[in-house]
Scaffold this active site. Structure first.
Site, short mmCIF file in Angstrom:
data_model
loop_
_atom_site.label_atom_id
_atom_site.label_comp_id
_atom_site.label_asym_id
_atom_site.label_seq_id
_atom_site.Cartn_x
_atom_site.Cartn_y
_atom_site.Cartn_z
N LYS A 106 0.83 -1.21 0.00
CA LYS A 106 0.00 0.00 0.00
C LYS A 106 0.86 1.26 0.00
O LYS A 106 0.60 2.21 -0.76
CB LYS A 106 -0.92 0.00 1.21
CG LYS A 106 -1.72 1.29 1.37
CD LYS A 106 -2.58 1.27 2.63
CE LYS A 106 -3.32 2.60 2.80
NZ LYS A 106 -4.18 2.58 4.02
N SER B 4 6.30 -16.96 1.57
CA SER B 4 5.31 -17.91 2.07
C SER B 4 6.10 -19.04 2.74
O SER B 4 7.07 -18.79 3.44
CB SER B 4 4.45 -18.43 0.92
OG SER B 4 3.52 -19.38 1.35
N THR C 110 19.38 -22.28 8.47
CA THR C 110 19.63 -20.95 9.01
C THR C 110 19.56 -21.02 10.53
O THR C 110 19.25 -22.06 11.12
CB THR C 110 18.58 -19.94 8.52
OG1 THR C 110 17.30 -20.25 9.11
CG2 THR C 110 18.46 -19.95 7.00
#
Length: 203
Positions: A80, A96, A143
């Site tokens: 936005k 995702s 990670t």
């Protein structure tokens, strides 16, 4: 780079071309302030995440709301505020995860959040066109996110996933980074979810 802990980000890289800024992706005022400060941009990549793991009986509303606020609503608000100042040829890359496509007990909260990101990616690709919007869906990546399991626990979990994965190994940060760069630079791709999971979602 931007995150809630600017000082922590600043010591992550020794490169004068990289700067660190403060951003709370769950706070619209913070997002708007960063957009005003930066001005025009070429690409925006959102990697923020807050996982709500656990079986249904263990899930708490506040954890689910934080997960959705961080990984779904936050990137939506980034779009936005930053879309109006995106340079021609620019793009957004969202994140995702494999459980958007693989139902598994204990990952309900994670799955519904990531599944919503998949739909958000396609919706924004249509609404913001010609700005491109794509997403990356990592599987298990080596990670620091798994360090809380301890060295032995992490090793055992990675071995378990490696055996099941069609590619026979755990993903690396470089695997994910290459996907992000591809999403940013392929000018004829939008609304796409890149599954960087070693085929985990197939098993």
């Amino acid at each position: 780079m931007a995150g809630r802990n600017k000082d922590k980000l600043a010591v992550s890289y020794d490169d004068p071309g990289i700067t660190a800024e403060t951003l709370d992706i769950t706070d619209d005022t913070s997002i708007g302030a960063l957009a005003d400060h930066i001005g025009s941009v070429d690409h925006v990549v959102s990697t923020a995440s807050a996982r709500a793991r656990g079986k249904l009986s263990e899930l708490q509303r506040e954890d689910l709301l934080l997960s959705l606020d961080t990984k779904l609503l936050g990137p939506l608000m980034l779009a936005k505020y930053f879309a109006p100042q995106m340079n021609p040829g620019g793009s957004f890359v969202l994140f995702s995860g494999v459980h958007a496509f693989k139902a598994k007990v204990g990952y309900l909260g994670v799955g519904i959040t990531n599944g919503a990101v998949d739909f958000l990616t396609r919706s924004l690709a249509v609404e913001l066109a010609p700005i491109r919007v794509n997403a990356v869906s990592p599987g298990v990546i080596d990670t620091g996110a798994w360090d809380a399991m301890g060295e032995e626990g992490k090793k055992a979990y990675f071995e378990h996933i490696s055996v099941a994965n069609p590619v026979g190994r755990i993903g690396t940060a470089e695997d994910v980074a290459q996907a992000v760069l591809f999403a940013m630079t392929n000018a004829f791709m939008t609304g796409v979810m890149l599954k960087i999971d070693g085929g985990e979602a197939l098993t």
